[in-house]
Design a protein around this motif. Sequence first.
Motif, PDB file in Angstrom:
ATOM      1  N   ASN A 278      -0.572  -2.760   3.528  1.00 43.82           N
ATOM      2  CA  ASN A 278      -0.661  -3.555   4.756  1.00 43.82           C
ATOM      3  C   ASN A 278      -1.743  -4.631   4.647  1.00 43.82           C
ATOM      4  N   GLY A 279      -1.558  -5.552   3.754  1.00 39.52           N
ATOM      5  CA  GLY A 279      -2.507  -6.644   3.586  1.00 39.52           C
ATOM      6  C   GLY A 279      -2.866  -6.872   2.139  1.00 39.52           C
ATOM      7  N   GLN A 280      -1.885  -6.834   1.265  1.00 38.47           N
ATOM      8  CA  GLN A 280      -2.134  -7.023  -0.162  1.00 38.47           C
ATOM      9  C   GLN A 280      -1.825  -8.466  -0.521  1.00 38.47           C
ATOM     10  N   ARG A 281      -2.833  -9.327  -0.413  1.00 46.74           N
ATOM     11  CA  ARG A 281      -2.606 -10.769  -0.523  1.00 46.74           C
ATOM     12  C   ARG A 281      -3.157 -11.380  -1.809  1.00 46.74           C
ATOM     13  N   ILE A 282      -3.595 -10.558  -2.761  1.00 46.06           N
ATOM     14  CA  ILE A 282      -4.086 -11.065  -4.036  1.00 46.06           C
ATOM     15  C   ILE A 282      -3.401 -10.289  -5.149  1.00 46.06           C
ATOM     16  N   MET A 283      -3.551 -10.743  -6.414  1.00 48.57           N
ATOM     17  CA  MET A 283      -2.745 -10.129  -7.456  1.00 48.57           C
ATOM     18  C   MET A 283      -3.430 -10.134  -8.814  1.00 48.57           C
ATOM     19  N   GLY A 284      -2.797  -9.395  -9.740  1.00 48.00           N
ATOM     20  CA  GLY A 284      -3.248  -9.338 -11.119  1.00 48.00           C
ATOM     21  C   GLY A 284      -2.215  -8.593 -11.938  1.00 48.00           C
ATOM     22  N   PHE A 285      -2.482  -8.419 -13.206  1.00 49.54           N
ATOM     23  CA  PHE A 285      -1.621  -7.599 -14.040  1.00 49.54           C
ATOM     24  C   PHE A 285      -1.666  -6.149 -13.551  1.00 49.54           C
ATOM     25  N   GLY A 286      -0.628  -5.365 -13.895  1.00 45.86           N
ATOM     26  CA  GLY A 286      -0.715  -3.937 -13.629  1.00 45.86           C
ATOM     27  C   GLY A 286       0.440  -3.360 -12.852  1.00 45.86           C
ATOM     28  N   GLU A 287       0.122  -2.295 -12.106  1.00 44.28           N
ATOM     29  CA  GLU A 287       1.051  -1.509 -11.282  1.00 44.28           C
ATOM     30  C   GLU A 287       1.915  -0.559 -12.110  1.00 44.28           C
TER      31      GLU A 287
END
Length: 326
Positions: A278-287
Motif C-alpha cells: 500500500n504505497g510502493q512507489r520506488i523500485m530496484g532489482f529483486g523480488e
Amino acid sequence: MVKKLIITAAAGVPMLLSPLSNVFAAPSGPAWMNADDIPAAFIKEEDSNGDGKVTQSEFKGPDSDFSLFDKNGDGVIELVEAPTRDTLPPPSMNSGPAMDSNLTMMDKVTINGIQFSFDTMYAFFGWNELPKDLTLNKLPIKAFTSPEGKTHYYQVVYMPDGNLNWFQAAYLADDAGGYLASITSEEENNFIFNMVNDQKYFWRFPKYIEGKSQNNHYEISIGPFLGGYQPEGSKEPAGGWSWLSGEVWTYSNWAVNLDDGIVDKDPRPNDQPNDSGNGQRIMGFGEMNLPVPTWGDYMDAVGTYGNDRLPGRTYAFVMEFESIPK
C-alpha cells in the motif's frame, strides 16, 4: 539531462534520533498516533490486507515494538493488543546506535528536479556530510554505450549495512552530479545487472527473527536501487512509472511470478509491480530468492538511515552519469 538538486523543505532539526522507537515518539510519527481512537486507527493504517489483524510483515514500526504490542506472542496484533496513548513506547525504550545529531531532517525534498514528500521526516545529506556511522563504498566506474550510440557512465555504491532508503540514495546520486540508474533497453539492463550480480548486494527477508518464523516473505530478496519512481497520484500498481533522468519509460523488466521453487520460492502471486505494501512507489532489482535482473516495487522506508526495521533494506544502489564524474 541532470537536473539541479534543491532542498525544498528543511526542518533543520539538529536532534538525536534513535533507529527504533523514536519513530513513535516523534511529532512526525504515524498518522494513527494523532487519532482519537488510536487502537482502531492503528489497525486501519497497518493492516494492509484488511483482515483486522497486523502481522510483522505488515507492521511499519520497529521489530522491538511489534513484540511489545503482540502481547500473546502469536505473531499478530489484534485490536485488543493495539497500542494506546498509555502503551506507546517511550523514548527511553530506544536501542541501537544513535543517529548523527547534526543531520537535517526533511519531509519534502527535490531530487533531479522532482519533488517528493513523505509522511515522516528523513535525514538527507550530501557526500561531504556523510554521517560517521554510514559506510559507503564506491566501486569502479564503468561505461556503457546504448544501441543508439550514447555513452553513459555507471557506478555501484555498496552499503554493507543496508541503511539508506531510495530517496536518501537518490539524493546522494544527485549530489554527485548524476541520478539513480535509468534503464531504457534490455542491453542496458543486462549491463547494469552484471555490475551487481552478487548475493552481497541483495538483502533477503530473514527466515527467523528472535527465533520466530518469518516465512510469510519466503526469504525473497530486495536488490540494488534503480531510478524508477511513481509520481504522486499515479494509479496503482503500474501507473505513471517514470525515470529520475527524465528519459521516457519505454522499457520494463518487472519480475513475473515463477513458482519454480528455486529462483522463486514464494507461493504467492508475485507479478510486479504489485503495490502489496500500500504505497510502493520506488523500485530496484529483486523480488526473487536469487539475484535477478528483474525489478520489484518497494516501500519508501526500505533501508532508511537511522531506522533499523522492516520492511527490509538493500545493500547497493547504482548511479548513472552522462559524463565521467570528477
